[in-house]
Design a protein around this motif. Structure first.
Motif, PDB file in Angstrom:
ATOM      1  N   ALA A  51      -9.350  -2.908  -8.294  1.00  0.00           N
ATOM      2  CA  ALA A  51     -10.139  -2.157  -7.277  1.00  0.00           C
ATOM      3  C   ALA A  51     -10.146  -3.125  -6.147  1.00  0.00           C
ATOM      4  O   ALA A  51      -9.708  -2.323  -4.917  1.00  0.00           O
ATOM      5  CB  ALA A  51     -11.413  -1.644  -7.815  1.00  0.00           C
ATOM      6  N   ILE A  52     -10.461  -4.168  -6.293  1.00  0.00           N
ATOM      7  CA  ILE A  52     -10.548  -5.224  -5.175  1.00  0.00           C
ATOM      8  C   ILE A  52      -9.142  -5.185  -4.287  1.00  0.00           C
ATOM      9  O   ILE A  52      -8.993  -5.297  -3.205  1.00  0.00           O
ATOM     10  CB  ILE A  52     -11.159  -6.586  -5.435  1.00  0.00           C
ATOM     11  N   ARG A  99      -5.609  -1.080   1.140  1.00  0.00           N
ATOM     12  CA  ARG A  99      -5.981  -0.099   2.137  1.00  0.00           C
ATOM     13  C   ARG A  99      -6.509  -0.697   3.322  1.00  0.00           C
ATOM     14  O   ARG A  99      -6.348  -0.080   4.519  1.00  0.00           O
ATOM     15  CB  ARG A  99      -6.940   0.705   1.317  1.00  0.00           C
ATOM     16  N   ALA A 100      -7.239  -1.629   3.397  1.00  0.00           N
ATOM     17  CA  ALA A 100      -7.997  -2.420   4.278  1.00  0.00           C
ATOM     18  C   ALA A 100      -6.734  -2.800   5.369  1.00  0.00           C
ATOM     19  O   ALA A 100      -6.832  -2.309   6.585  1.00  0.00           O
ATOM     20  CB  ALA A 100      -8.662  -3.313   4.250  1.00  0.00           C
ATOM     21  N   TRP A 128      -2.162  -3.241 -10.332  1.00  0.00           N
ATOM     22  CA  TRP A 128      -2.401  -4.228  -9.360  1.00  0.00           C
ATOM     23  C   TRP A 128      -1.559  -5.523 -10.115  1.00  0.00           C
ATOM     24  O   TRP A 128      -0.914  -6.191  -9.324  1.00  0.00           O
ATOM     25  CB  TRP A 128      -3.785  -4.724  -9.383  1.00  0.00           C
ATOM     26  N   PHE A 160      -6.560  -3.253  -4.390  1.00  0.00           N
ATOM     27  CA  PHE A 160      -6.170  -2.125  -3.757  1.00  0.00           C
ATOM     28  C   PHE A 160      -6.829  -1.827  -2.469  1.00  0.00           C
ATOM     29  O   PHE A 160      -6.467  -1.194  -1.545  1.00  0.00           O
ATOM     30  CB  PHE A 160      -6.176  -0.887  -4.491  1.00  0.00           C
ATOM     31  N   PHE A 161      -8.151  -2.240  -2.666  1.00  0.00           N
ATOM     32  CA  PHE A 161      -8.885  -1.938  -1.406  1.00  0.00           C
ATOM     33  C   PHE A 161      -8.805  -2.911  -0.426  1.00  0.00           C
ATOM     34  O   PHE A 161      -8.484  -2.293   0.889  1.00  0.00           O
ATOM     35  CB  PHE A 161     -10.425  -2.342  -1.643  1.00  0.00           C
ATOM     36  N   ALA A 162      -8.182  -4.099  -0.587  1.00  0.00           N
ATOM     37  CA  ALA A 162      -7.537  -5.083   0.527  1.00  0.00           C
ATOM     38  C   ALA A 162      -6.272  -4.514   0.897  1.00  0.00           C
ATOM     39  O   ALA A 162      -6.175  -4.445   2.350  1.00  0.00           O
ATOM     40  CB  ALA A 162      -7.174  -6.288  -0.122  1.00  0.00           C
ATOM     41  N   TYR A 178       0.966  -1.210   0.010  1.00  0.00           N
ATOM     42  CA  TYR A 178      -0.063  -0.053   0.033  1.00  0.00           C
ATOM     43  C   TYR A 178       0.864   1.159  -0.110  1.00  0.00           C
ATOM     44  O   TYR A 178       0.581   1.970  -0.707  1.00  0.00           O
ATOM     45  CB  TYR A 178      -1.030   0.076   1.338  1.00  0.00           C
TER      46      TYR A 178
END
Lengths: 296, 286, 299
Positions: B12-13, B19-20, A191, B15-17, A97
């Motif tokens: 999106a999924i 961020r989580a 990604w 990157f969300f992970a 991240y």
């Protein structure tokens, strides 16, 4: 004449600095030798096979004094293993991240924030394990109290995270830009680039980070002393109360009469600990150096 | 579904992970700081910080522990800072690439990985017993000093690295000896960086418990330590006994929280000072 | 840059000068026994308040820590909540230390369970069975069908050793016993754990208002299977021995205590000290055999 005096001074100064440098080696060797010489007398009375393979540790037993550290070794491995299971995925994710998703301003703020976690003293983490994390775990898993291996794993994971995050992030950042650009040029998403190009490229750094985090978890004393319950039994599950090698030493060193078999045995545990952490750090070292060489 | 949309969704999924994960870590940190801040804040007062414990340590304050931590960290600094600087100077200014140098560096890295309780064991054998310092500020401080040495060496070397080589070359071109060069053209510019870096190591030493458990920390002392051979109370050890060995744990829980808060403020304060100093130094050097 | 260096070094030098390397101030060092440490610390505090010039350092640890301390001559008084083992007395003699024992208080070692536990009484044999791990369910001793969750101390604790000798019949503890760092941690654990049982000094049962801690239940203990059970809070039962697990709490010195140490000890076994002992929930030494032994040891 002036020349000679100056040369003498130069030599003296250099010798002083050299001594400082060599001090590190002397201390390391000193610790090792001290542990060995204080541990060896234990084995006049304890068989090495019993020491390493017996599950029973009861030096003050009125029946038969037992000196087996297998339960403690397994407890240490359990708590550390659990911690790594939690900390490695989360740590790599956070590192990814920070290196790939976060805006650079966000990263400038968040990196020091993660470092704050590293600065919290272990006794405070242990305290939070008793008053905060333990009771929560007890509620979730319906155990009587939260002083068990799981609590220890959670706390150690929290302590290992900053190390894993920081070194993994460094590793991801030093992947050559050319790799990224090539991947993106070929049509991969960010990604996919992260997952299939950057992570594998930075793998050795990540492995080194994990090993250093693991070394820290294995050697941690106060947190596990306060939060894992300290039962001497061989653990059968993460909800059992466990006693790690570090706790074992800390619990008994204060009460043991000097120069008895029990005393020597505690140093033998210290020696085992030293060897394990030395080996882990050595491997991490080799991996890190290999990865640094490759980057050049 | 178009490949690009699928890629977009996966990303999106993904990157969300990520961020989580970051969110989780932040949440834990904030939870810890909030818990200690809230429950500890209630116990903090001028009396808490300036008085000794009273009535079986259920009342009063933690002043002796603050003083003890201060003195022991001082001894740690006296051992670890000059020797750390010296070792860094040797490694960066004098040493050539050789097996000995590699061995020294390997030792430094391994020393930083030795468990704190093992340093405690070593401290008992060397300082408490062999050198007959007994359980004292001196023994505990020296033990912590050894533990902090790898940090001060590394931090000092980082500081030395920031001094441009041109400074050194300039001095040598004028005929200065090695030591003269270091003294006039390197050290003055590196020293602040060295001291700044060592503060981080000292912050860690201030928060350590295991090395001082058997080398000098005491449950309750009626007086402040007045000499190096005195025992001492210390913040981390005080927190440990308030949380596990005190006779009225629930009653003194607020005091334990207060101790934890003071300890965290001290350690994080030192960390932040170091970070801020380093930031300002770097800006000045640009 | 130079200014920062000079200022830092000056500050360090100034601070270091506050620590003269003078010999340590002469303090009476008292070590050992978690059961006694808070009692002794309060005694020390009040004694120092009344006696100008007195200096007492209380160092904690388990009974074993204190005994080791006296043997290694690193303390003046060793607290212990148990008698010294023959091996320890031998070790002391070997090192030229001749321990002398003073009884300063009496403890009724209390067996406590969570308040939700339906049991009211156990025999001393049943307690032993629980702690040896011979029985693992409360059902076996007449309770509900719940697993027994054992809480105890660590091997440096006099309470641990005392229990082992007098209740476990000198057999090993169950390896599943959670070994807590002190009496208070045991209490905290029991309050949160419905299947729990623990052993603590009687002084630890009370909260600051003098009532039994909420969440705890103190069991009556009887000697025989159908005998009368007594509570450890019952002073008469403890004094007469009807409560089967009472024990004297000792302070040991190396030979005849020196004047300042003797003064402190005399104050503890005198009326003022004993009033504090009672206030803290323990039992006084009384006028019987303990007092006689103490008087002899002062000479």
């Amino acid at each position: 004449m002036k020349m000679k005096r100056r040369d003498l001074r130069e030599a003296a100064v250099r010798a002083f600095f050299f001594a400082c440098g060599v001090l590190a080696v002397l201390v390391l060797v000193g610790i090792f030798l001290t542990l060995v010489t204080t541990a060896v007398p234990a084995f006049r009375e304890i068989r090495l096979s019993e020491f390493l393979l017996s599950k029973a540790w009861d030096p003050t037993s009125p029946e038969k004094a037992e000196y087996g550290i297998l339960s403690m070794i397994v407890s240490t491995l359990m708590v550390t293993g659990g911690a790594m299971l939690l900390a490695v995925p989360i740590g790599i994710a956070v590192a990814a991240y920070l290196s790939d998703v976060a805006h650079w301003r966000v990263r400038e703020v968040l990196k020091p924030v993660v470092e704050i976690l590293a600065g919290i003293p272990s006794v405070v983490i242990g305290f939070l394990g008793i008053v905060l994390i333990g009771p929560v775990l007890a509620k979730i898993f319906h155990t009587g109290n939260g002083l068990n291996a799981l609590n220890g794993s959670v706390l150690l994971a929290i302590m290992a995270l900053p190390t894993i995050i920081s070194i993994s992030e460094d590793s991801l950042n030093t992947v050559p830009k050319a790799y990224n650009e090539a991947s993106l040029a070929l049509g991969a998403s960010r990604w996919q680039t992260l997952l299939r190009v950057k992570l594998p490229a930075g793998l050795s750094g990540i492995i080194a980070a994990t090993m250093l985090g693991m070394g820290r978890a294995i050697g941690e004393t106060m947190t596990v002393l306060m939060a894992t319950g300290n039962a001497r039994a061989f653990p059968h599950g993460f909800l059992d109360s466990v006693r790690t090698m570090t706790s074992g030493i800390a619990i008994e060193l204060g009460e043991v009469p000097y120069y008895t078999t029990h005393y020597y045995a505690l140093f033998a545990i210290g020696l085992v600990l030293f060897v394990i952490t030395f080996a882990v750090n050595l491997v991490a070292d080799i991996v890190l150096r290999k990865y640094q060489e490759r980057e050049q | 579904m178009k490949t690009s949309t699928k890629k977009g969704i996966v990303q999106a999924i993904g990157f969300f992970a990520l961020r989580a994960a970051m969110g989780l870590v932040l949440a834990v940190l904030l939870l810890f700081l909030y818990d200690i801040g809230k429950k500890g804040g209630g116990a903090i007062s001028w009396e808490f910080l300036s008085q000794a414990p009273r009535r079986g340590m259920t009342e009063g304050g933690i002043f002796p522990a603050i003083v003890g931590t201060f003195f022991v960290t001082l001894i740690t600094a006296i051992l670890a800072v000059p020797l750390g600087m010296g070792a860094a100077i040797y490694l960066h200014e004098y040493a050539k690439q050789s097996r000995l140098t590699r061995l020294i560096r390997l030792s430094i890295r391994n020393l930083s990985g030795v468990p704190s309780i093992v340093y405690g064991l070593f401290g008992v054998i060397l300082f408490v017993n062999a050198m007959r310092f007994g359980t004292s500020i001196l023994s505990a401080g020296l033990t912590l000093g050894l533990m902090t040495l790898p940090w001060t060496i590394t931090a000092s070397e980082e500081a030395l690295k920031t001094v441009p080589n041109s400074y050194r070359e300039g001095a040598m071109a004028l005929g200065a000896t090695k030591w003269q060069t270091i003294r006039t053209n390197v050290l003055p510019y590196a020293v602040s960086g060295m001291l700044t870096g060592t503060i981080l190591g000292l912050a860690r030493a201030a928060g350590e418990t295991a090395p001082i458990l058997f080398t000098g920390a005491a449950f309750y002392l009626p007086f402040l330590p007045k000499s190096l051979s005195d025992q001492f109370m210390a913040l981390p050890y005080h927190l440990y006994i308030m949380a596990t060995q005190h006779h009225a744990i629930q009653q003194v829980r607020p005091l334990a929280y207060g101790t934890a808060l003071v300890l965290i403020v001290l350690v994080l304060g030192m960390n932040m000072t170091a970070v801020v100093l380093r930031y300002r130094l770097r800006r000045k050097q640009r | 840059m130079k200014k920062i260096t000079i200022t830092t070094l000056a500050i360090l030098a100034l601070l270091a000068s506050i620590l003269p390397a003078a010999p340590a101030r002469k303090m009476i060092q008292v070590k050992g026994s978690d059961t006694m440490v808070n009692l002794v610390q309060i005694l020390a505090e009040e004694y120092m308040g009344k006696t100008p010039g007195a200096a007492i350092a209380v160092l904690g640890g388990g009974s074993g820590t204190g005994i080791t301390g006296l043997i290694n001559q690193t303390c003046d008084i060793a607290n212990s909540s148990r008698e010294w083992k023959p091996k320890e007395i031998d070790q002391a003699w070997e090192k030229g230390v001749s321990p002398r024992f003073f009884v300063v208080a009496v403890d009724g070692l209390s067996i406590v369970v969570n308040e939700k536990n339906p049991l009211e009484q156990l025999t001393i044999a049943q307690v032993g069975a629980l702690y040896r791990g011979d029985v693992k369910s409360w059902k076996a001793v007449g309770g509900s069908d719940k697993a027994v969750s054992l809480y105890g101390r660590q091997s440096n604790s006099g309470t641990y050793v005392f229990m082992q000798e007098f209740v476990l019949g000198n057999k090993n503890y169950s390896a599943d016993m959670k070994e807590m760092n002190g009496n208070a941690q045991i209490i905290e654990g029991i309050i949160q754990d419905e299947g729990a049982v623990g052993y603590v000094g009687v002084g630890y049962l009370y909260d600051q208002d003098g009532k039994i801690r909420k969440g705890l239940k103190v069991l009556k203990i009887s000697k025989e299977p159908n005998g009368t059970g007594f509570l450890p809070t019952d002073k008469a039962a403890v004094d007469s021995g009807a409560y089967p697990i009472s024990r004297p709490l000792y302070m040991a010195t190396n030979g005849k205590p020196k004047s300042d140490v003797a003064q402190f000890l005399a104050w503890i076994v005198g009326p003022e000290g004993q009033a504090i002992v009672e206030r803290e929930g323990f039992f006084t030494v009384g006028e019987g055999k303990y007092k006689a032994a103490n008087d002899k040891n002062f000479k």
